[in-house]
Design a protein around this motif. Structure first.
Motif, PDB file in Angstrom:
ATOM      1  N   LEU A   1       0.807  -1.217   0.000  1.00 41.06           N
ATOM      2  CA  LEU A   1       0.000   0.000   0.000  1.00 41.06           C
ATOM      3  C   LEU A   1       0.841   1.269   0.000  1.00 41.06           C
ATOM      4  O   LEU A   1       0.364   2.334  -0.390  1.00 41.06           O
ATOM      5  N   ASP A   2       2.084   1.175   0.451  1.00 46.88           N
ATOM      6  CA  ASP A   2       2.973   2.335   0.543  1.00 46.88           C
ATOM      7  C   ASP A   2       4.075   2.323  -0.505  1.00 46.88           C
ATOM      8  O   ASP A   2       5.058   3.047  -0.396  1.00 46.88           O
ATOM      9  N   ASN A   3       3.919   1.477  -1.517  1.00 52.49           N
ATOM     10  CA  ASN A   3       4.850   1.380  -2.642  1.00 52.49           C
ATOM     11  C   ASN A   3       6.167   0.688  -2.285  1.00 52.49           C
ATOM     12  O   ASN A   3       7.157   0.851  -2.976  1.00 52.49           O
ATOM     13  N   TYR A   4       6.170  -0.084  -1.201  1.00 56.62           N
ATOM     14  CA  TYR A   4       7.361  -0.875  -0.880  1.00 56.62           C
ATOM     15  C   TYR A   4       7.298  -2.192  -1.644  1.00 56.62           C
ATOM     16  O   TYR A   4       6.229  -2.800  -1.788  1.00 56.62           O
ATOM     17  N   LEU A   5       8.437  -2.624  -2.127  1.00 52.38           N
ATOM     18  CA  LEU A   5       8.534  -3.838  -2.922  1.00 52.38           C
ATOM     19  C   LEU A   5       8.545  -5.068  -2.011  1.00 52.38           C
ATOM     20  O   LEU A   5       9.281  -5.119  -1.030  1.00 52.38           O
ATOM     21  N   VAL A   6       7.691  -6.050  -2.350  1.00 54.62           N
ATOM     22  CA  VAL A   6       7.586  -7.277  -1.568  1.00 54.62           C
ATOM     23  C   VAL A   6       7.738  -8.461  -2.524  1.00 54.62           C
ATOM     24  O   VAL A   6       7.032  -8.553  -3.526  1.00 54.62           O
ATOM     25  N   GLU A   7       8.677  -9.352  -2.192  1.00 56.32           N
ATOM     26  CA  GLU A   7       8.854 -10.583  -2.963  1.00 56.32           C
ATOM     27  C   GLU A   7       8.037 -11.681  -2.287  1.00 56.32           C
ATOM     28  O   GLU A   7       8.112 -11.855  -1.069  1.00 56.32           O
ATOM     29  N   ILE A   8       7.283 -12.398  -3.092  1.00 55.11           N
ATOM     30  CA  ILE A   8       6.546 -13.574  -2.622  1.00 55.11           C
ATOM     31  C   ILE A   8       7.131 -14.752  -3.404  1.00 55.11           C
ATOM     32  O   ILE A   8       7.124 -14.748  -4.632  1.00 55.11           O
ATOM     33  N   CYS A   9       7.644 -15.751  -2.669  1.00 55.89           N
ATOM     34  CA  CYS A   9       8.375 -16.818  -3.344  1.00 55.89           C
ATOM     35  C   CYS A   9       8.288 -18.128  -2.583  1.00 55.89           C
ATOM     36  O   CYS A   9       7.869 -18.170  -1.430  1.00 55.89           O
ATOM     37  N   THR A  10       8.714 -19.177  -3.258  1.00 61.34           N
ATOM     38  CA  THR A  10       8.879 -20.472  -2.595  1.00 61.34           C
ATOM     39  C   THR A  10      10.302 -20.531  -2.040  1.00 61.34           C
ATOM     40  O   THR A  10      11.162 -19.717  -2.396  1.00 61.34           O
ATOM     41  N   GLU A  11      10.529 -21.509  -1.179  1.00 64.21           N
ATOM     42  CA  GLU A  11      11.882 -21.727  -0.645  1.00 64.21           C
ATOM     43  C   GLU A  11      12.827 -22.111  -1.766  1.00 64.21           C
ATOM     44  O   GLU A  11      12.409 -22.675  -2.780  1.00 64.21           O
ATOM     45  N   ILE A  12      14.091 -21.827  -1.569  1.00 61.70           N
ATOM     46  CA  ILE A  12      15.133 -22.313  -2.484  1.00 61.70           C
ATOM     47  C   ILE A  12      15.577 -23.671  -1.948  1.00 61.70           C
ATOM     48  O   ILE A  12      15.911 -23.803  -0.774  1.00 61.70           O
ATOM     49  N   HIS A  13      15.529 -24.680  -2.794  1.00 62.60           N
ATOM     50  CA  HIS A  13      15.933 -26.030  -2.358  1.00 62.60           C
ATOM     51  C   HIS A  13      17.212 -26.433  -3.035  1.00 62.60           C
ATOM     52  O   HIS A  13      17.528 -26.104  -4.089  1.00 62.60           O
TER      53      HIS A  13
END
Length: 130
Positions: A118-130
């Motif tokens: 909502l405040d223009n901050y970048l958010v990564e949504i991801c799976t774990e690195i295996h």
């Protein structure tokens, strides 16, 4: 001893921003000051905190760049790991986020997407690195 303890996002509307993260990422509110100018979410070992722009300006006398939806997000991101990137991206969009980079699968098998909160901050949504 040195320990990385928290990140503070400077936001326009503290309660609105905190509720976005609470509802989207299933976090709990640890506390909000009576003045509603600072709050923390329970997010594990590293706390995600929020400060009103007014409070931030009173603490940072030299000033700072304010996040602005009219511009690209800052070159920093918050990362949330999930088994279901698609559902979490959709949930974030329903809660008011903006899709910044659609879901891709990296050569090493990790699924990654980027939203702007909502405040223009970048958010990564991801799976774990295996």
């Amino acid at each position: 001893m040195i320990k990385f303890k928290y990140v503070i996002l400077y936001v326009q509307d503290l309660e609105k921003s905190m509720n976005f993260y609470k509802e989207t990422f299933n976090t709990e509110i640890k506390f909000i000051t009576p003045e509603k100018d600072y709050g923390e979410l329970i997010t594990g070992d590293t706390t995600l905190s929020f400060a009103s722009l007014e409070l931030a300006n009173s603490n940072i006398k030299e000033g700072f760049l304010q996040s602005n939806a009219e511009k690209k997000p800052f070159g920093i991101e918050l990362g949330f790991v999930t088994d279901d990137v698609e559902s979490l991206v959709e949930k974030s969009l329903i809660n008011g986020a903006t899709l910044y980079e659609n879901i891709v699968e990296k050569p090493w098998g990790q699924k990654v997407a980027y939203i702007k909160d909502l405040d223009n901050y970048l958010v990564e949504i991801c799976t774990e690195i295996h």
